[in-house]
Design a protein around this motif. Structure first.
Motif, PDB file in Angstrom:
ATOM      1  N   UNK A  57      29.827   0.693 -56.229  1.00  0.00           N
ATOM      2  CA  UNK A  57      29.458   1.337 -54.965  1.00  0.00           C
ATOM      3  C   UNK A  57      30.083   0.634 -53.763  1.00  0.00           C
ATOM      4  N   UNK A  58      30.576   1.431 -52.834  1.00  0.00           N
ATOM      5  CA  UNK A  58      31.078   0.924 -51.561  1.00  0.00           C
ATOM      6  C   UNK A  58      30.498   1.791 -50.445  1.00  0.00           C
ATOM      7  N   UNK A  59      30.534   1.277 -49.219  1.00  0.00           N
ATOM      8  CA  UNK A  59      29.941   2.012 -48.094  1.00  0.00           C
ATOM      9  C   UNK A  59      31.019   2.556 -47.168  1.00  0.00           C
ATOM     10  N   UNK A  60      30.671   3.663 -46.506  1.00  0.00           N
ATOM     11  CA  UNK A  60      31.599   4.251 -45.535  1.00  0.00           C
ATOM     12  C   UNK A  60      30.907   5.379 -44.769  1.00  0.00           C
ATOM     13  N   UNK A  61      30.988   5.323 -43.457  1.00  0.00           N
ATOM     14  CA  UNK A  61      30.588   6.418 -42.586  1.00  0.00           C
ATOM     15  C   UNK A  61      29.238   7.018 -42.848  1.00  0.00           C
ATOM     16  N   UNK A  62      29.134   8.323 -42.688  1.00  0.00           N
ATOM     17  CA  UNK A  62      28.150   9.101 -43.334  1.00  0.00           C
ATOM     18  C   UNK A  62      27.136   9.939 -42.617  1.00  0.00           C
ATOM     19  N   UNK A  63      26.831  11.052 -43.269  1.00  0.00           N
ATOM     20  CA  UNK A  63      25.717  11.939 -42.917  1.00  0.00           C
ATOM     21  C   UNK A  63      24.745  11.921 -44.090  1.00  0.00           C
ATOM     22  N   UNK A  64      23.504  11.503 -43.821  1.00  0.00           N
ATOM     23  CA  UNK A  64      22.538  11.295 -44.898  1.00  0.00           C
ATOM     24  C   UNK A  64      21.534  12.435 -44.973  1.00  0.00           C
ATOM     25  N   UNK A  65      21.611  13.210 -46.031  1.00  0.00           N
ATOM     26  CA  UNK A  65      20.745  14.364 -46.202  1.00  0.00           C
ATOM     27  C   UNK A  65      19.780  14.123 -47.367  1.00  0.00           C
ATOM     28  N   UNK A  66      18.601  13.620 -47.060  1.00  0.00           N
ATOM     29  CA  UNK A  66      17.624  13.256 -48.097  1.00  0.00           C
ATOM     30  C   UNK A  66      17.167  14.471 -48.899  1.00  0.00           C
ATOM     31  N   UNK A  67      16.859  15.561 -48.222  1.00  0.00           N
ATOM     32  CA  UNK A  67      16.396  16.755 -48.921  1.00  0.00           C
ATOM     33  C   UNK A  67      17.428  17.264 -49.904  1.00  0.00           C
ATOM     34  N   UNK A  68      18.689  17.236 -49.506  1.00  0.00           N
ATOM     35  CA  UNK A  68      19.767  17.738 -50.359  1.00  0.00           C
ATOM     36  C   UNK A  68      19.967  16.867 -51.580  1.00  0.00           C
ATOM     37  N   UNK A  69      19.983  15.547 -51.427  1.00  0.00           N
ATOM     38  CA  UNK A  69      20.202  14.674 -52.582  1.00  0.00           C
ATOM     39  C   UNK A  69      19.001  14.718 -53.527  1.00  0.00           C
TER      40      UNK A  69
END
Length: 391
Positions: A132-144
Motif C-alpha cells: 500500500x502507498x498513499x496519494x491524493x484522494x476523495x474518500x467515499x465511505x458509503x461506496x467502499x
C-alpha cells in the motif's frame, strides 16, 4: 487522512473478530488444492471461520495509519491465536483488504480497489499491506462499504462472525452513495461494521463516524494515526529471531507455487525486520502458532491434513531432494521436518512467555499501539456474543 500502519493494524483486528463468530459451528474437512489460488476469492469456508474485511483510507495523510497496521498486524494475530470457542475448538480466520481514497485508483470505480479477497494466508496478507502507498484522494465511505459487501463472498451461516473495519479521517457521508443504504445492506448480511476515525473523538462523532458504527451495532473508535508505535526491546528478541531462521528450514515446498511461496515467506520476514526488530519477533511468534498454516504449498502442514495424500503429488511438483524417492522415504523425511518444527515452535513459545513477562514489567501504563488496542477491545467485546473466550 489515515496512516498505512494503522490501517494494517486494523486489518489484523478484523481477522480476530471474524474467527470469533464461528464458535458455534462444527469443523468440516475440505480437500486440499495442490495449486493455491492466492488472489482469487474462492467460496468461503463456513466451518468455524471468522470473516473480516479491512477498508483502509490510503489518501495522502494516511501513511502513519498504514505503518501502524504493518507493525501491529502480528500483535493482533498473536492475540487471536489464544481465542477458543465454548466447545474448546479453535476458530479459523479470513481477512480481506480494500483501499480507498487514493488518486492512483480508478475514478470510475470511486477510487476503490479490492487489494485482497478473503484469505487465511498470513504471508499474503502481510505482502498486500506492505504494497500500500498513499496519494491524493476523495474518500467515499458509503461506496467502499457497499463495494465490499457486494464483491466479497460473505458466508450465510448465522452462527459465524462477519465484520468490517473501516478507517479514515474525512466525513463519513462524503460521496453520492448514501452510507445508510450500505449499512442497511450490512444488516441484511449480518455484517457488523466498526468505524475508526483518525483524529479527534468529537470530530468523528460530528462527521457521522459514530453513527456509521451504531447502525449495525458496531464499535466507534478514534485514534491518533500519526502516533509512533513504540516497541520494548527484550533480552529474548535475538534468540527468537535466530529460532525463526531455523524454523524456515523446516518448510518443504511442493506444487506449482511452492518455490515462490517459500521465497515470499522470507520476503515478509525481511519486511518485518526492516520496520523494527520487535516486529520481526512478533511475526516469528505468529509463525509458531496454529494460525500460520501453509498446507497449500508446504508438505509438512499438508501432511497433517487427513484429506491429503502424499501419493497425489506428482514427482516434478516435489522439491529436488525428494524427487525420485518412494512414498515411504518421503514420509520419513516429512515427519522428521515435522518433529523439528514442533520443537522449534515450542522453544519460540517458551521464550515468548518470558518476553511478554519482561514487557509487562517494563512498559509504561499507556500502551503504544493505538490501532491495535482499539481493534482488540472491539473484537473481544463482540466475540463474547458468539461464546468466544481467551486463554
Amino acid at each position: 487522512m489515515k496512516t498505512i500502519k494503522q490501517l494494517a493494524s486494523f486489518g489484523i483486528a478484523l481477522l480476530t473478530l471474524t474467527a470469533a463468530f464461528a464458535c458455534n459451528t462444527k469443523e468440516k474437512k475440505k480437500t486440499i488444492e495442490l495449486i493455491a489460488q492466492a488472489t482469487e476469492p474462492a467460496a468461503p469456508k463456513e466451518s468455524n471461520t471468522v470473516q473480516i474485511a479491512l477498508l483502509l483510507d490510503t489518501s495522502n495523510s494516511m501513511d502513519g495509519l498504514i505503518n501502524q497496521a504493518k507493525s501491529q498486524l502480528w500483535d493482533i494475530v498473536n492475540e487471536f491465536s489464544y481465542a477458543k470457542c465454548g466447545n474448546d475448538t479453535r476458530p479459523n480466520l479470513q481477512i480481506a483488504l480494500y483501499q480507498y481514497g487514493n488518486d492512483n485508483l480508478s475514478a470510475n470505480e470511486g477510487y476503490i480497489q479490492q487489494v485482497l479477497g478473503f484469505s487465511s494466508d498470513l504471508d499474503e496478507i502481510s505482502e498486500k499491506l506492505f504494497s500500500l502507498t498513499t496519494n491524493g484522494g476523495e474518500e467515499y465511505c458509503g461506496k467502499v462499504l457497499q463495494t465490499s459487501l457486494h464483491q466479497l463472498p460473505w458466508n450465510k451461516n448465522p452462527d459465524l462472525l462477519r465484520m468490517i473495519f473501516i478507517a479514515g479521517n474525512e466525513p463519513f457521508n462524503q460521496g453520492r452513495y448514501n452510507y445508510r443504504t450500505a449499512l442497511a445492506n450490512a444488516n441484511e448480511k449480518d455484517v457488523v461494521v466498526n468505524t475508526i476515525f483518525c483524529g479527534n473523538y468529537e470530530l468523528g462523532i460530528s462527521t457521522d463516524w459514530k453513527n456509521g458504527a451504531s447502525l449495525t451495532g458496531g464499535e466507534y473508535m478514534a485514534i491518533d494515526h500519526n502516533k509512533e508505535v513504540v516497541h520494548i526491546t527484550t533480552p529474548y528478541d535475538e534468540i527468537i529471531i535466530k529460532l525463526n531462521s531455523r524454523l524456515n528450514k523446516t518448510y518443504v515446498s511442493y506444487g506449482s507455487m511452492g518455490k515462490s511461496k517459500y521465497i515470499a515467506q522470507e520476503v515478509q520476514d525481511n519486511n518485518a525486520l526492516e520496520m523494527q526488530e520487535a516486529v520481526a519477533v512478533k511475526r516469528a511468534v505468529s509463525k509458531s502458532s496454529r494460525l500460520y498454516n501453509n498446507k497449500k504449498w508446504d508438505l509438512v502442514d499438508a501432511y497433517e491434513d487427513e484429506e491429503f495424500e502424499i501419493s497425489s503429488v506428482e514427482n516434478d511438483e516435489l522439491p529436488e531432494e525428494l524427487q525420485d524417492k518412494n512414498e515411504k522415504e518421503i514420509k520419513t523425511y516429512v515427519e522428521s521436518k515435522k518433529n523439528e518444527r514442533e520443537e522449534i515452535q515450542k522453544e519460540i513459545q517458551e521464550y515468548n512467555t518470558k518476553r511478554l513477562a519482561y514487557i509487562s514489567e517494563h512498559q509504561k501504563d499507556e500502551k503504544s499501539g493505538e490501532l491495535e488496542n482499539a481493534m482488540i477491545k472491539a473484537i473481544k467485546k463482540q466475540a463474547k456474543t458468539k461464546n468466544y473466550s481467551w486463554e
